[in-house]
Design a protein around this motif. Structure first.
Motif, PDB file in Angstrom:
ATOM      1  N   LEU A  99      42.115  28.534  36.841  1.00 14.41           N
ATOM      2  CA  LEU A  99      41.428  29.816  36.997  1.00 14.41           C
ATOM      3  C   LEU A  99      39.918  29.665  37.184  1.00 14.41           C
ATOM      4  CD1 LEU A  99      43.232  32.117  34.398  1.00 14.41           C
ATOM      5  CD2 LEU A  99      43.689  31.858  36.832  1.00 14.41           C
ATOM      6  N   PHE A 100      39.292  28.819  36.373  1.00 13.66           N
ATOM      7  CA  PHE A 100      37.827  28.707  36.406  1.00 13.66           C
ATOM      8  C   PHE A 100      37.274  28.299  37.770  1.00 13.66           C
ATOM      9  CE2 PHE A 100      33.881  26.259  35.476  1.00 13.66           C
ATOM     10  CZ  PHE A 100      33.094  27.345  35.106  1.00 13.66           C
ATOM     11  N   PRO A 101      37.844  27.268  38.456  1.00 15.58           N
ATOM     12  CA  PRO A 101      37.298  26.912  39.774  1.00 15.58           C
ATOM     13  C   PRO A 101      37.353  28.053  40.783  1.00 15.58           C
ATOM     14  CG  PRO A 101      38.732  25.177  38.976  1.00 15.58           C
ATOM     15  CD  PRO A 101      38.921  26.343  38.066  1.00 15.58           C
ATOM     16  N   ARG A 102      38.358  28.915  40.679  1.00 14.36           N
ATOM     17  CA  ARG A 102      38.493  30.018  41.630  1.00 14.36           C
ATOM     18  C   ARG A 102      37.528  31.162  41.306  1.00 14.36           C
ATOM     19  NH1 ARG A 102      43.127  27.282  41.265  1.00 14.36           N
ATOM     20  NH2 ARG A 102      44.437  27.083  43.119  1.00 14.36           N
ATOM     21  N   CYS A 103      36.947  31.152  40.112  1.00 10.70           N
ATOM     22  CA  CYS A 103      35.964  32.172  39.746  1.00 10.70           C
ATOM     23  C   CYS A 103      34.533  31.720  40.025  1.00 10.70           C
ATOM     24  CB  CYS A 103      36.093  32.522  38.263  1.00 10.70           C
ATOM     25  SG  CYS A 103      37.675  33.220  37.776  1.00 10.70           S
ATOM     26  N   LEU A 104      34.350  30.420  40.257  1.00  8.91           N
ATOM     27  CA  LEU A 104      32.999  29.895  40.377  1.00  8.91           C
ATOM     28  C   LEU A 104      32.235  30.482  41.558  1.00  8.91           C
ATOM     29  CD1 LEU A 104      33.015  26.094  39.458  1.00  8.91           C
ATOM     30  CD2 LEU A 104      31.699  27.929  38.427  1.00  8.91           C
ATOM     31  N   SER A 105      32.901  30.612  42.709  1.00 12.57           N
ATOM     32  CA  SER A 105      32.203  31.126  43.891  1.00 12.57           C
ATOM     33  C   SER A 105      31.670  32.535  43.647  1.00 12.57           C
ATOM     34  CB  SER A 105      33.145  31.127  45.104  1.00 12.57           C
ATOM     35  OG  SER A 105      33.468  29.823  45.480  1.00 12.57           O
ATOM     36  N   SER A 106      32.484  33.386  43.033  1.00 14.03           N
ATOM     37  CA  SER A 106      32.032  34.749  42.729  1.00 14.03           C
ATOM     38  C   SER A 106      30.872  34.734  41.753  1.00 14.03           C
ATOM     39  CB  SER A 106      33.194  35.563  42.155  1.00 14.03           C
ATOM     40  OG  SER A 106      34.265  35.610  43.060  1.00 14.03           O
ATOM     41  N   LEU A 107      30.929  33.843  40.752  1.00 16.80           N
ATOM     42  CA  LEU A 107      29.845  33.758  39.783  1.00 16.80           C
ATOM     43  C   LEU A 107      28.577  33.192  40.421  1.00 16.80           C
ATOM     44  CD1 LEU A 107      31.802  32.446  36.658  1.00 16.80           C
ATOM     45  CD2 LEU A 107      30.876  34.726  37.006  1.00 16.80           C
ATOM     46  N   ILE A 108      28.764  32.151  41.276  1.00 13.42           N
ATOM     47  CA  ILE A 108      27.599  31.512  41.898  1.00 13.42           C
ATOM     48  C   ILE A 108      26.824  32.499  42.761  1.00 13.42           C
ATOM     49  CG2 ILE A 108      26.885  29.783  43.603  1.00 13.42           C
ATOM     50  CD1 ILE A 108      29.198  28.034  42.578  1.00 13.42           C
ATOM     51  N   TYR A 109      27.546  33.209  43.633  1.00 14.35           N
ATOM     52  CA  TYR A 109      26.874  34.114  44.556  1.00 14.35           C
ATOM     53  C   TYR A 109      26.644  35.491  43.955  1.00 14.35           C
ATOM     54  CZ  TYR A 109      27.661  30.593  48.125  1.00 14.35           C
ATOM     55  OH  TYR A 109      27.639  29.424  48.842  1.00 14.35           O
ATOM     56  N   GLY A 110      27.446  35.884  42.964  1.00 16.05           N
ATOM     57  CA  GLY A 110      27.284  37.203  42.362  1.00 16.05           C
ATOM     58  C   GLY A 110      26.119  37.284  41.407  1.00 16.05           C
ATOM     59  N   ILE A 111      25.990  36.296  40.521  1.00 15.60           N
ATOM     60  CA  ILE A 111      24.919  36.320  39.524  1.00 15.60           C
ATOM     61  C   ILE A 111      23.562  36.135  40.178  1.00 15.60           C
ATOM     62  CG2 ILE A 111      23.991  35.081  37.525  1.00 15.60           C
ATOM     63  CD1 ILE A 111      26.783  34.585  36.581  1.00 15.60           C
ATOM     64  N   ARG A 112      23.497  35.346  41.257  1.00 13.41           N
ATOM     65  CA  ARG A 112      22.210  35.087  41.902  1.00 13.41           C
ATOM     66  C   ARG A 112      21.778  36.219  42.826  1.00 13.41           C
ATOM     67  NH1 ARG A 112      22.787  29.249  44.452  1.00 13.41           N
ATOM     68  NH2 ARG A 112      20.867  29.953  45.414  1.00 13.41           N
ATOM     69  N   ASP A 113      22.683  37.104  43.188  1.00 15.11           N
ATOM     70  CA  ASP A 113      22.324  38.212  44.071  1.00 15.11           C
ATOM     71  C   ASP A 113      21.612  39.296  43.263  1.00 15.11           C
ATOM     72  OD1 ASP A 113      22.993  40.939  45.498  1.00 15.11           O
ATOM     73  OD2 ASP A 113      23.267  39.370  46.996  1.00 15.11           O
ATOM     74  N   THR A 131      21.073  42.322  43.901  1.00 13.96           N
ATOM     75  CA  THR A 131      21.706  43.645  43.926  1.00 13.96           C
ATOM     76  C   THR A 131      22.955  43.681  43.049  1.00 13.96           C
ATOM     77  OG1 THR A 131      20.908  43.954  46.189  1.00 13.96           O
ATOM     78  CG2 THR A 131      22.662  45.423  45.432  1.00 13.96           C
ATOM     79  N   ILE A 132      23.730  42.591  43.100  1.00 17.61           N
ATOM     80  CA  ILE A 132      25.001  42.560  42.374  1.00 17.61           C
ATOM     81  C   ILE A 132      24.803  42.206  40.902  1.00 17.61           C
ATOM     82  CG2 ILE A 132      27.280  41.451  42.284  1.00 17.61           C
ATOM     83  CD1 ILE A 132      27.105  41.025  45.256  1.00 17.61           C
ATOM     84  N   ARG A 133      23.807  41.359  40.597  1.00 17.85           N
ATOM     85  CA  ARG A 133      23.663  40.834  39.243  1.00 17.85           C
ATOM     86  C   ARG A 133      23.541  41.913  38.169  1.00 17.85           C
ATOM     87  NH1 ARG A 133      19.220  36.378  38.338  1.00 17.85           N
ATOM     88  NH2 ARG A 133      17.901  38.069  39.114  1.00 17.85           N
ATOM     89  N   PRO A 134      22.694  42.950  38.334  1.00 15.09           N
ATOM     90  CA  PRO A 134      22.613  43.971  37.267  1.00 15.09           C
ATOM     91  C   PRO A 134      23.945  44.676  37.010  1.00 15.09           C
ATOM     92  CG  PRO A 134      20.757  44.156  38.779  1.00 15.09           C
ATOM     93  CD  PRO A 134      21.718  43.209  39.411  1.00 15.09           C
ATOM     94  N   VAL A 135      24.671  44.968  38.094  1.00 17.28           N
ATOM     95  CA  VAL A 135      25.963  45.651  37.935  1.00 17.28           C
ATOM     96  C   VAL A 135      26.975  44.725  37.277  1.00 17.28           C
ATOM     97  CG1 VAL A 135      27.823  46.839  39.161  1.00 17.28           C
ATOM     98  CG2 VAL A 135      25.464  47.051  39.963  1.00 17.28           C
ATOM     99  N   LEU A 136      26.982  43.442  37.703  1.00 16.94           N
ATOM    100  CA  LEU A 136      27.920  42.472  37.141  1.00 16.94           C
ATOM    101  C   LEU A 136      27.658  42.261  35.657  1.00 16.94           C
ATOM    102  CD1 LEU A 136      30.164  40.362  37.511  1.00 16.94           C
ATOM    103  CD2 LEU A 136      28.397  38.720  38.172  1.00 16.94           C
ATOM    104  N   MET A 137      26.392  42.069  35.276  1.00 21.18           N
ATOM    105  CA  MET A 137      26.061  41.851  33.877  1.00 21.18           C
ATOM    106  C   MET A 137      26.386  43.071  33.033  1.00 21.18           C
ATOM    107  SD  MET A 137      25.180  38.771  33.915  1.00 21.18           S
ATOM    108  CE  MET A 137      24.735  38.684  32.189  1.00 21.18           C
TER     109      MET A 137
END
Length: 241
Positions: free
Chosen positions: A208-222, A224-230
């Motif tokens: 599961l973790f490797p398949r979540c990494l891409s979303s975390l890598i690009y989501g947390i650094r964006d 626009t997305i980071r405040p909503v994700l957090m």
């Protein structure tokens, strides 16, 4: 992730499937497993082009070229599935008393012949060696470009960190290919309770973790997305800025 969850729940509930049903599920899972390293390869090359050839990035990385890359990735994955189906057809299913499996459904259980097993090992080796070489080439290319005075240092550093995370992600996905053989080897050594706990922990970390990494890598650094994700990760308890 949905396919891995389905296979995990089937094994956890001790459901014994028939060979056709298990073959259909494992072939779909194999398709997504093949697509993952190929997608990482293309994403790494995109970061390499963005840092090393910034003036040509908009002409190389277009919507059309992206669509072609996605089509090629799925075509290669489908070709692998077609080859595995042809190898499965060589197995004498007519000699079996019934099509009911004797063990829980997994990709290892569907390697029903020596040729199928040899092909699976060879394909995995070629796939991950190719992806590893491409990501490593992109990583070192970005490092060399980062030392150039004409390169945006912040962009190069961000791309380097992204490629390094992709390399870690590739290693985790590679480890997931030996997930089932490792569990089969440990099943005869560990007690049942320890084995189930280890199985669950390994499944989360490797599958599961490797398949979540891409979303975390690009989501947390964006930005626009980071405040909503957090906010969602904190169950909306954090105050809005």
């Amino acid at each position: 992730m949905a396919l891995s969850q389905v296979l995990y729940l089937i094994a956890a509930c001790r459901l014994i499937l028939t060979y056709p049903v298990c073959g259909f599920l494992t072939l779909l899972a194999s398709l997504t497993t093949t697509i993952s390293p190929l997608t990482l390869l293309v994403m790494s090359l995109e970061r390499y082009v963005a840092v090393c050839y910034p003036l040509r990035h908009t002409t190389i990385i277009t919507i059309r070229n992206t669509g072609v890359a996605i089509f090629v990735i799925w075509a290669l994955g489908s070709l692998n599935i077609l080859t595995r189906v042809l190898l499965l057809l060589e197995f004498p299913f007519k000699d079996l008393e019934n099509l009911q499996m004797k063990d829980f459904c997994s990709d290892v259980a569907m390697l029903l012949g020596p040729r199928s097993n040899d092909y699976d090992r060879a394909f995995i080796c070629v796939l991950f060696v190719s992806a590893g070489v491409a990501i490593s080439f992109s990583y070192f290319g970005v490092i060399i470009a980062a030392r150039s005075a004409s390169t945006d240092k912040a962009s190069a550093r961000k791309a380097r960190n992204t490629l390094l995370l992709h390399l870690v992600q590739l290693c985790l996905i590679l480890f997931s290919t030996i997930f089932s053989p490792l569990l089969m080897a440990l099943s005869g050594i560990l007690t049942r309770i320890v084995f189930v706990r280890f199985y669950t922990c390994l499944y989360i970390c490797v599958s599961l973790f490797p398949r979540c990494l891409s979303s975390l890598i690009y989501g947390i650094r964006d930005q626009t997305i980071r405040p909503v994700l957090m906010q969602h990760l904190c169950c909306r308890l954090t105050p809005k800025v």
